[in-house]
Design a protein around this motif. Structure first.
Motif, mmCIF file in Angstrom:
data_model
loop_
_atom_site.group_PDB
_atom_site.id
_atom_site.type_symbol
_atom_site.label_atom_id
_atom_site.label_comp_id
_atom_site.label_asym_id
_atom_site.label_seq_id
_atom_site.Cartn_x
_atom_site.Cartn_y
_atom_site.Cartn_z
ATOM 1 N N UNK A 102 17.830 65.729 91.060
ATOM 2 C CA UNK A 102 17.309 65.120 89.835
ATOM 3 C C UNK A 102 17.240 63.598 90.026
ATOM 4 N N UNK A 140 9.862 65.283 89.092
ATOM 5 C CA UNK A 140 10.716 65.706 87.979
ATOM 6 C C UNK A 140 10.136 66.835 87.148
ATOM 7 N N UNK A 141 9.084 67.481 87.654
ATOM 8 C CA UNK A 141 8.412 68.499 86.835
ATOM 9 C C UNK A 141 9.280 69.740 86.622
ATOM 10 N N UNK A 142 10.071 70.086 87.613
ATOM 11 C CA UNK A 142 10.937 71.262 87.445
ATOM 12 C C UNK A 142 12.015 70.957 86.400
ATOM 13 N N UNK A 143 12.582 69.753 86.497
ATOM 14 C CA UNK A 143 13.605 69.361 85.519
ATOM 15 C C UNK A 143 13.034 69.366 84.108
ATOM 16 N N UNK A 144 11.826 68.866 83.950
ATOM 17 C CA UNK A 144 11.199 68.816 82.625
ATOM 18 C C UNK A 144 10.961 70.242 82.109
ATOM 19 N N UNK A 145 10.464 71.107 82.990
ATOM 20 C CA UNK A 145 10.187 72.488 82.561
ATOM 21 C C UNK A 145 11.466 73.221 82.142
ATOM 22 N N UNK A 146 12.587 72.834 82.749
ATOM 23 C CA UNK A 146 13.866 73.462 82.400
ATOM 24 C C UNK A 146 14.559 72.734 81.235
ATOM 25 N N UNK A 147 13.952 71.656 80.759
ATOM 26 C CA UNK A 147 14.542 70.930 79.632
ATOM 27 C C UNK A 147 15.786 70.155 80.006
ATOM 28 N N UNK A 148 15.816 69.646 81.222
ATOM 29 C CA UNK A 148 16.978 68.875 81.672
ATOM 30 C C UNK A 148 16.940 67.482 81.032
ATOM 31 N N UNK A 149 18.052 67.119 80.410
ATOM 32 C CA UNK A 149 18.133 65.808 79.768
ATOM 33 C C UNK A 149 19.112 64.893 80.478
ATOM 34 N N UNK A 187 6.819 74.259 88.124
ATOM 35 C CA UNK A 187 6.474 74.921 86.868
ATOM 36 C C UNK A 187 5.305 74.197 86.194
ATOM 37 N N UNK A 242 14.561 62.241 76.390
ATOM 38 C CA UNK A 242 15.827 62.996 76.326
ATOM 39 C C UNK A 242 17.042 62.222 76.826
ATOM 40 N N UNK A 243 16.823 61.178 77.621
ATOM 41 C CA UNK A 243 17.974 60.465 78.196
ATOM 42 C C UNK A 243 18.187 59.104 77.525
ATOM 43 N N UNK A 285 8.226 60.093 83.986
ATOM 44 C CA UNK A 285 7.772 61.400 84.477
ATOM 45 C C UNK A 285 7.132 62.220 83.358
ATOM 46 N N UNK A 314 4.617 72.686 74.604
ATOM 47 C CA UNK A 314 5.143 72.838 75.960
ATOM 48 C C UNK A 314 6.515 72.158 76.083
ATOM 49 N N UNK A 372 10.726 73.712 76.274
ATOM 50 C CA UNK A 372 11.738 73.346 77.267
ATOM 51 C C UNK A 372 12.963 72.704 76.619
ATOM 52 N N UNK A 373 12.716 71.791 75.702
ATOM 53 C CA UNK A 373 13.819 70.984 75.163
ATOM 54 C C UNK A 373 14.232 71.381 73.739
#
Lengths: 172, 167
Positions: free
Chosen positions: A101, A127-136, B19, B52-53, B69, B90, B94-95
């Protein structure tokens, strides 16, 4: 009028206290992600070190633990030995996957060389995978069942007890 | 099926896949944007998303890598023809609704919209009732006023003392 004010005031106060108690009773690290119960977003990313492409779908058939982390994240350092130890103990029964990340690949490689690993660590694309998983933030960990459905999400560093408790949700 | 709907990136001769919004919200339902319109709409849609951060900053306003990003992804999706609703959906998938700076009018979130209006209306009602009561009291006949009550013992004694009682 005074009686009405007292009644309405009491109702509002009780409601607020109720909301407060409900909030205090929850563990903030156990986030109810909208993705829980849904198929995990698919990805195939390059592995740090080997450069080979690893597709998350290739692990279908066994539980998968996806851990988003970075070398600049202190709690990730703290958590790393737990992940490695559990990955070694669980062997082929559970697949661990790390996803980088917002970090440089050479730093990740240096970290892994120094502290060891037992599972693949993958480089995210913009960072597209992190975004798709909702990583904050990191560390964040997702627990997938053997059908690739997300069963739990944990925010923050895990010890073995937390890891096994969340893994149980993915294996039941 | 949705796993087949991926954005494909060729790197080092291998096929990498990240994704894609398509597996969340389907095919684009709008017109692909470009140029100034794409730039303007990227800013507008990014302003509707929470970083989010960050602490209370929108994706449009935050300089963090995460927000950069996300903004890049908003631009890509607009360029591919995704509508504002699809893009917000979308990120929400995710969030959660946390990522929307403008909460939806549904479920518990509806309280965010309803409560201020309800509180304002109740306040206006209380003030109106109070004012009405005060003006009604002021218009009441003064027969109940103890100053004008000839039978009031205390007043009678005072009047006697000042010599005005028999006048």
């Amino acid at each position: 009028m005074n009686r009405t004010v007292v009644i309405v005031g009491s109702l509002i106060a009780f409601a607020l206290v109720g909301v407060l108690f409900i909030g205090l009773g929850k563990n903030p690290a156990e986030i109810r992600s909208p993705l829980v119960g849904r198929p995990a977003p698919a990805f195939a990313l390059r592995e740090v070190g080997t450069g080979r492409t690893i597709d998350i779908a290739q692990f279908r058939g066994k539980p998968v633990i996806i851990n988003f982390w970075a070398t600049w994240c202190g709690p990730c350092w703290e958590e790393h030995p737990t992940l490695v130890a559990n990955a070694r103990q669980l062997g082929d029964n559970v697949q661990f996957v790390g996803v980088v990340f917002q970090d440089a690949e050479e730093k990740i490689q240096g970290f892994l060389n120094q502290r060891g690993t037992a599972y693949p660590t993958l480089v995210d694309q913009e960072g597209k995978t992190a975004i798709a998983y909702g990583v904050g933030g990191v560390p964040e960990t997702y627990f997938l069942d053997r059908n690739g459905v997300i069963r739990a999400k944990y925010v923050g560093p895990m010890d073995s007890e937390i890891l096994r408790a969340n893994l149980t949700k993915a294996t039941n | 099926m949705t796993f087949l709907l991926l954005l494909v990136l060729p790197v080092y001769g291998q096929t990498l896949q990240v994704p894609d919004a398509q597996q969340f919200v389907g095919n684009p339902q709008g017109t692909p944007l470009a140029g100034d319109q794409l730039y303007r709409r990227t800013g507008e849609v990014s302003a509707l998303l929470r970083c989010p951060v960050c602490q209370g900053l929108s994706v449009a306003d935050s300089p963090s890598e995460m927000a950069v990003n996300m903004k890049r992804q908003v631009r890509e999706l607009l360029a591919r023809g995704y509508t504002e609703e699809q893009i917000l959906r979308y990120f929400e998938l995710s969030y959660g609704q946390f990522v929307l700076l403008k909460p939806k009018f549904e479920g518990v979130n509806a309280l965010v919209w309803v409560f201020p209006v309800a509180a304002l209306l109740i306040g206006v009602l209380i003030v109106f009732t109070k004012i009405r009561k005060l003006s009604t009291d002021n218009r009441q006949p003064t027969t109940d006023n103890p100053v004008d009550n000839p039978d009031d013992e205390y007043l009678r004694r005072v009047r006697d003392m000042v010599g005005g009682g028999k006048a």
